[in-house]
Design an enzyme around this catalytic site. Structure first.
Site, PDB file in Angstrom:
ATOM      1  N   CYS A  62     -30.639  -1.272 -50.461  1.00 39.41           N
ATOM      2  CA  CYS A  62     -30.745  -2.156 -49.295  1.00 39.41           C
ATOM      3  C   CYS A  62     -29.589  -3.135 -49.239  1.00 39.41           C
ATOM      4  CB  CYS A  62     -32.070  -2.894 -49.323  1.00 39.41           C
ATOM      5  SG  CYS A  62     -32.304  -3.815 -50.848  1.00 39.41           S
ATOM      6  N   TRP A 117     -38.239   4.998 -51.971  1.00 40.09           N
ATOM      7  CA  TRP A 117     -37.806   5.977 -52.982  1.00 40.09           C
ATOM      8  C   TRP A 117     -36.532   5.565 -53.708  1.00 40.09           C
ATOM      9  CZ3 TRP A 117     -32.967   7.180 -51.575  1.00 40.09           C
ATOM     10  CH2 TRP A 117     -32.655   7.124 -50.226  1.00 40.09           C
ATOM     11  N   GLU A 161     -39.810  -6.378 -47.048  1.00 31.25           N
ATOM     12  CA  GLU A 161     -38.395  -6.310 -47.454  1.00 31.25           C
ATOM     13  C   GLU A 161     -37.835  -5.073 -46.782  1.00 31.25           C
ATOM     14  OE1 GLU A 161     -36.870  -8.613 -48.886  1.00 31.25           O
ATOM     15  OE2 GLU A 161     -38.470  -9.780 -49.805  1.00 31.25           O
ATOM     16  N   LEU A 162     -36.952  -5.282 -45.793  1.00 32.55           N
ATOM     17  CA  LEU A 162     -36.601  -4.171 -44.898  1.00 32.55           C
ATOM     18  C   LEU A 162     -35.131  -3.791 -44.988  1.00 32.55           C
ATOM     19  CD1 LEU A 162     -38.765  -5.468 -41.910  1.00 32.55           C
ATOM     20  CD2 LEU A 162     -39.434  -3.900 -43.732  1.00 32.55           C
ATOM     21  N   GLU A 191     -27.792   1.142 -40.460  1.00 25.47           N
ATOM     22  CA  GLU A 191     -27.750   1.418 -41.887  1.00 25.47           C
ATOM     23  C   GLU A 191     -27.485   2.915 -42.122  1.00 25.47           C
ATOM     24  OE1 GLU A 191     -31.615   0.786 -43.680  1.00 25.47           O
ATOM     25  OE2 GLU A 191     -30.725  -0.217 -45.400  1.00 25.47           O
ATOM     26  N   LYS A 231     -49.105   2.614 -53.429  1.00 21.35           N
ATOM     27  CA  LYS A 231     -48.727   3.918 -52.861  1.00 21.35           C
ATOM     28  C   LYS A 231     -47.204   4.024 -52.896  1.00 21.35           C
ATOM     29  CE  LYS A 231     -47.412   5.570 -49.127  1.00 21.35           C
ATOM     30  NZ  LYS A 231     -46.421   6.526 -49.696  1.00 21.35           N
ATOM     31  N   PRO A 232     -46.688   4.775 -53.873  1.00 16.58           N
ATOM     32  CA  PRO A 232     -45.232   4.949 -53.916  1.00 16.58           C
ATOM     33  C   PRO A 232     -44.786   5.941 -52.848  1.00 16.58           C
ATOM     34  CG  PRO A 232     -46.286   6.132 -55.736  1.00 16.58           C
ATOM     35  CD  PRO A 232     -47.392   5.522 -54.921  1.00 16.58           C
TER      36      PRO A 232
END
Ligand code: NAD
Length: 475
Positions: free
Chosen positions: A278, A145, A244-245, A376, A169-170
């Site tokens: 991120c 998001w 991508e985390l 995080e 799928k957003p």
């Protein structure tokens, strides 16, 4: 709306998802939620379209992508309003995100006809060997998001350029701008089934999508824990993955650094999009001799940031939702209970009873026993820690399970090169905090990711390699 094959669906058979404006808390829009049957139809549409799209001329795919970029640019103003309303970010940031997404479509339109094979010198007489790459198949594109449109474009553009079809799928928090993005692709003339769009939560719709047997690859950006779930799911069908985390990005400030530049870069990268990025700076290590001065300058610069609804174009909008804000509060409370000092911010700003606003917050006297130095926060918190040496900073910067981006400010070239070599992160920024650029590869090390996005090499993530051996001397 959802797009399956060439049909737009206003309603899903599973009901609707309401979309909340984080600046007002008002539910101002809704999208249909996909059922398992609709997920299945979207995947089958992508599989049917794959046959012809994967064999289409690269020139055709290239032209299509550049037309899509034009469509998106034409609609910048109205899509930016939607993006700001669903995500909260200032309008100028939304426009920047759309511009960057159009840039990605253009960049990969130029990559569509890059060489996909190579001849090899013969290792036996009378033979020819060549290596050729083929599009992998239908791709599940799953985006988060915080940059919904850009991170979708970073996957869709190379996938389509390579000859893959997609089911997008957003995030169910921010599906609106992505829906408009898909309309631009349709307007640009994408054949039915090449691009499909479904909506729903990750735990059911997302899961059904990645489990679908026709999906050959999963292109995902999101949390590290979700990435692990997807890896386990992908194992079942040995599906390819790009992940991508999460990150926990350090900033190291050497005593010889240009402190003004370090503060300017640090404040920008800590608080941009309310720290919901991120590559946000999550922890700052400053050499002790300049620590006090750095903290003073950092607070002074932070105090000049303006806060307000994204539509009014302040520096900082609201956070995405109450859950995100609660996590920030809990990380600050934990740090304070362990001895940290809140030197700026730390609460909801006055006059913002509605909306998920929060002050940019600066913490001093922090140490690695605090959650905010380990996990995080994904919020506007800047913990600043004094270190006795740059070796200590390097050791701490490499000490977590994440390895996305690290930043360094120093005037010492030798030190800059040594830290660039030794920091265990996929990107290192020296004397700058510039974010993901389409021309350069972007990859997380350790638990921050698998594979990479961006640059012409990103195409390889959507291609499979084949060795073709021809014996032409028949005797
Ligand atoms: P998230 O993992 O909760 O969700 C991301 C997407 O995955 C959403 O579309 C969600 O619906 C879907 N999803 C969730 N569970 C799923 C499942 N079991 N199966 C299939 N799909 C599933 O992440 P988020 O909260 O939307 O985004 C924030 C995270 O993204 C942060 O950790 C941030 O660091 C990370 N992020 C990483 C990068 C990068 O490039 N490394 C960029 C942006 C954000």
């Amino acid at each position: 709306m959802m797009l399956i094959r060439d049909r737009w669906l206003e309603g899903g058979t599973e009901g609707i998802i309401k979309i909340q404006d984080p600046a007002t808390e008002e539910f101002f829009a809704e999208v249909p939620k996909a059922s398992e049957r609709e997920v299945d139809s979207a995947c089958k549409a992508a599989a049917d379209a794959f046959r012809s799209w994967s064999r289409s001329l690269p020139k055709v795919r290239s032209e299509f992508l550049s037309r899509a970029a034009e469509e998106l640019e034409k609609r910048t103003e109205d899509i930016a309003m939607l993006l700001t309303r669903e995500q909260g970010k200032p309008l100028k940031e939304s426009k920047g995100e759309i511009k960057a997404a159009a840039g990605a479509l253009r960049f990969f339109s130029r990559c569509a006809d890059l060489p996909v094979g190579e001849w090899r010198a013969p290792n036996r007489s009378g033979t020819l060997n060549f290596m050729k790459r083929y599009p992998i198949g239908p791709v599940a594109v799953i985006s988060p998001w915080n940059y919904p449109l850009l991170l979708t474009a970073w996957k869709v553009a190379p996938a389509l350029a390579a000859g893959c079809t997609v089911v997008i799928k957003p995030s169910s928090k921010t599906p609106l701008a992505v829906t408009e993005f898909v309309k631009c692709l349709v307007e640009a003339g994408v054949p039915g089934g090449v691009v499909n769009l479904i909506h729903g939560r990750g735990s059911d719709v997302g899961m059904a999508l990645v489990r679908h047997p026709v999906i050959a690859k999963i292109a995902f950006t999101g949390e590290t824990e979700t990435g692990k779930v997807l890896m386990r799911e992908a194992a079942e069908g040995i599906k390819r993955l790009t992940l991508e985390l999460g990150g926990h990005c350090p900033l190291i400030v050497a005593a010889d650094a240009d402190l003004e530049a370090a503060v300017e870069g640090g404040v920008y990268r800590c608080f941009r999009n309310m720290g919901q990025v991120c590559n946000s700076i999550n922890r700052i290590y400053v050499e002790r001799s300049v620590y006090k001065e750095f903290v003073r300058m950092f607070v002074e610069r932070t105090a000049r940031l303006t806060i307000g609804p994204g539509l009014e174009d302040p520096d900082l909008g609201p956070m995405v939702d109450e859950g995100a804000r609660k996590r920030v509060v809990s990380h600050i409370e934990d740090a304070v209970s362990k001895g940290a000092e809140v030197v700026y911010g730390g609460k909801v700003p006055e006059g913002f009873e509605k909306g998920f606003f929060f002050e940019p917050t600066v913490l001093a006297n922090v140490d690695h026993g605090m959650i905010s130095m380990q996990e995080e926060t994904f919020g506007p918190v800047a913990p600043i820690m004094a270190v006795d040496s740059l070796d200590e900073a390097l050791h701490l910067a490499n000490g977590l399970r994440y390895g996305l981006v690290a930043y360094v400010y120093t005037r010492d070239l030798g030190l800059a090169i040594r830290l660039a070599d030794e920091l265990e992160h996929g990107t290192v920024g020296i004397n700058n905090v510039i974010g993901g650029e389409v021309e350069h590869p972007y990859a997380g090390w350790k638990e921050s990711g698998l594979g990479f996005e961006l640059s012409e090499h990103a195409l390889e993530e959507f291609l499979l390699l084949k060795h073709i051996r021809i014996k032409w001397e028949l005797k």
